[in-house]
Design an enzyme around this catalytic site. Sequence first.
Site, PDB file in Angstrom:
ATOM      1  N   HIS A   1      46.622  29.445  38.060  1.00 41.01           N
ATOM      2  CA  HIS A   1      45.628  29.216  39.120  1.00 41.01           C
ATOM      3  C   HIS A   1      45.719  27.775  39.640  1.00 41.01           C
ATOM      4  O   HIS A   1      45.638  27.530  40.840  1.00 41.01           O
ATOM      5  CB  HIS A   1      44.210  29.413  38.570  1.00 41.01           C
ATOM      6  CG  HIS A   1      43.886  30.816  38.169  1.00 41.01           C
ATOM      7  ND1 HIS A   1      43.652  31.183  36.864  1.00 41.01           N
ATOM      8  CD2 HIS A   1      43.747  31.942  38.906  1.00 41.01           C
ATOM      9  CE1 HIS A   1      43.364  32.463  36.806  1.00 41.01           C
ATOM     10  NE2 HIS A   1      43.424  32.963  38.024  1.00 41.01           N
TER      11      HIS A   1
ATOM     12  N   LEU B   1      51.356  33.608  32.435  1.00 46.58           N
ATOM     13  CA  LEU B   1      49.967  33.216  32.172  1.00 46.58           C
ATOM     14  C   LEU B   1      49.013  34.216  32.829  1.00 46.58           C
ATOM     15  O   LEU B   1      49.241  34.654  33.961  1.00 46.58           O
ATOM     16  CB  LEU B   1      49.709  31.805  32.706  1.00 46.58           C
ATOM     17  CG  LEU B   1      50.530  30.682  32.073  1.00 46.58           C
ATOM     18  CD1 LEU B   1      49.966  29.319  32.480  1.00 46.58           C
ATOM     19  CD2 LEU B   1      50.571  30.791  30.544  1.00 46.58           C
TER      20      LEU B   1
ATOM     21  N   GLN C   1      36.551  46.314  41.569  1.00 50.77           N
ATOM     22  CA  GLN C   1      37.966  46.552  41.250  1.00 50.77           C
ATOM     23  C   GLN C   1      38.183  46.965  39.783  1.00 50.77           C
ATOM     24  O   GLN C   1      39.309  47.116  39.347  1.00 50.77           O
ATOM     25  CB  GLN C   1      38.814  45.333  41.608  1.00 50.77           C
ATOM     26  CG  GLN C   1      38.600  44.099  40.766  1.00 50.77           C
ATOM     27  CD  GLN C   1      39.273  42.875  41.381  1.00 50.77           C
ATOM     28  OE1 GLN C   1      38.821  42.331  42.383  1.00 50.77           O
ATOM     29  NE2 GLN C   1      40.379  42.438  40.797  1.00 50.77           N
TER      30      GLN C   1
ATOM     31  N   ARG D   1      43.929  37.537  30.755  1.00 53.47           N
ATOM     32  CA  ARG D   1      43.839  38.568  29.701  1.00 53.47           C
ATOM     33  C   ARG D   1      44.653  38.205  28.455  1.00 53.47           C
ATOM     34  O   ARG D   1      44.492  38.869  27.421  1.00 53.47           O
ATOM     35  CB  ARG D   1      44.260  39.931  30.253  1.00 53.47           C
ATOM     36  CG  ARG D   1      43.249  40.455  31.276  1.00 53.47           C
ATOM     37  CD  ARG D   1      43.452  41.894  31.670  1.00 53.47           C
ATOM     38  NE  ARG D   1      42.320  42.420  32.403  1.00 53.47           N
ATOM     39  CZ  ARG D   1      42.225  42.512  33.735  1.00 53.47           C
ATOM     40  NH1 ARG D   1      43.219  42.105  34.492  1.00 53.47           N
ATOM     41  NH2 ARG D   1      41.147  43.015  34.306  1.00 53.47           N
TER      42      ARG D   1
ATOM     43  N   ASP E   1      50.600  39.208  40.277  1.00 53.08           N
ATOM     44  CA  ASP E   1      49.983  40.445  40.758  1.00 53.08           C
ATOM     45  C   ASP E   1      50.729  40.862  42.028  1.00 53.08           C
ATOM     46  O   ASP E   1      50.194  40.772  43.137  1.00 53.08           O
ATOM     47  CB  ASP E   1      48.494  40.215  41.023  1.00 53.08           C
ATOM     48  CG  ASP E   1      47.757  39.885  39.744  1.00 53.08           C
ATOM     49  OD1 ASP E   1      47.743  40.717  38.827  1.00 53.08           O
ATOM     50  OD2 ASP E   1      47.217  38.764  39.641  1.00 53.08           O
TER      51      ASP E   1
ATOM     52  N   GLY F   1      38.035  33.460  38.053  1.00 56.38           N
ATOM     53  CA  GLY F   1      37.691  32.456  37.044  1.00 56.38           C
ATOM     54  C   GLY F   1      38.554  32.553  35.803  1.00 56.38           C
ATOM     55  O   GLY F   1      39.621  33.168  35.820  1.00 56.38           O
ATOM     56  N   ASN F   2      38.096  31.902  34.720  1.00 54.23           N
ATOM     57  CA  ASN F   2      38.878  31.749  33.490  1.00 54.23           C
ATOM     58  C   ASN F   2      40.261  31.190  33.858  1.00 54.23           C
ATOM     59  O   ASN F   2      41.297  31.777  33.556  1.00 54.23           O
ATOM     60  CB  ASN F   2      39.005  33.084  32.731  1.00 54.23           C
ATOM     61  CG  ASN F   2      39.534  32.865  31.322  1.00 54.23           C
ATOM     62  OD1 ASN F   2      40.501  33.478  30.913  1.00 54.23           O
ATOM     63  ND2 ASN F   2      38.940  31.955  30.591  1.00 54.23           N
TER      64      ASN F   2
HETATM   65  O1  PAF Z   1      43.671  38.288  41.374  1.00 49.61           O
HETATM   66  C1  PAF Z   1      42.432  38.181  41.208  1.00 49.61           C
HETATM   67  O2  PAF Z   1      41.945  37.321  40.475  1.00 49.61           O
HETATM   68  C2  PAF Z   1      41.500  39.147  41.925  1.00 49.61           C
HETATM   69  O3  PAF Z   1      42.054  40.407  42.016  1.00 49.61           O
HETATM   70  C3  PAF Z   1      41.055  38.637  43.304  1.00 49.61           C
HETATM   71  C4  PAF Z   1      42.219  38.502  44.268  1.00 49.61           C
HETATM   72  C5  PAF Z   1      40.360  37.288  43.161  1.00 49.61           C
HETATM   73  C6  PAF Z   1      40.057  39.615  43.921  1.00 49.61           C
HETATM   74  O4  PAF Z   1      38.932  39.799  43.125  1.00 49.61           O
END
Ligand code: PAF
Length: 275
Positions: free
Chosen positions: A33, A181, A57, A184, A147, A27-28
């Site tokens: 995204h 982007l 996590q 955080r 990531d 989210g956010n």
């Molecule tokens: O990248 C993320 O937002 C998270 O690590 C994910 C892949 C949704 C898993 O919680």
Amino acid sequence: MQVHDTIAGLRAARKGTARVALVPTMGNLHDGHIALMKQARSQGDLVIASIFVNRLQFRPGEDFEAYPRTFEADCERLEAAGVDHLFAPTEAEMYPQPQTYHIEPSPEQAGILDGEFRPGHFRGVATVVMKLFQIVQPTVALFGKKDFQQLMVIRNMVRDFALPIEIIGGETIRAADGLALSSRNGYLSEAERAEAPRLFAVLTKVIEAVHAGSRDFTLLEQGAIAELQAHGWSPDYVALRKKLDLQLPSAHDSGLVVLAAARLGSTRLIDNLEV
Ligand code: PAF
């Protein structure tokens, strides 16, 4: 867009569609995204996004509680991006009892770089992503390249378990000044936000030096760390690695990526650039 907060509801909605594209998120949502959602639109007959802030996590003392939750705004953005279904389970739905089985990526991939500084992080990511895959049963799933290590861990999990899912990495989306982007970024003060693009600038310099023929990777990493420190950052690492497995390259290797994680004030930012 239909919103589902139960596994049963999502499964019923997914049933019968051959090609499903999944974009898992916490989210956010930002433009990075949304770019993934649009890419997903061209990949699946049905596009499913998920929003779940996954406790597994986060380490104690990290920002699980503070992680920005902006559900209403996220829904509007997803709807506008053409997403068909949103899976937004509660914690009780995803983890009705403490999770007793986990996906444990090998230390070679999950104990290095971000995994060294956030022990257990990739175990938590891999576990929730495996669970989302079991629930949604996508044909294709999309993750951002920002990531980079997460993307590698997920690709390897899919390979090792022979999951019939294609994994696609979406390009990092940057602000006009180069800052990648990230949810955080919202933690940054005005002054920190003005300083933050230095991470991208420092990585760009490393890439340029490699392109210009520099092969002393340690020197390049140390130079980048020193520059960040000189401007008030606390770097965890700047590392040139092989793109495929994130292991140390030798001087003649090609297919490299430079990755960094550094704290600016209390905000930890990560970024990477492929050579
Ligand atoms: O990248 C993320 O937002 C998270 O690590 C994910 C892949 C949704 C898993 O919680």
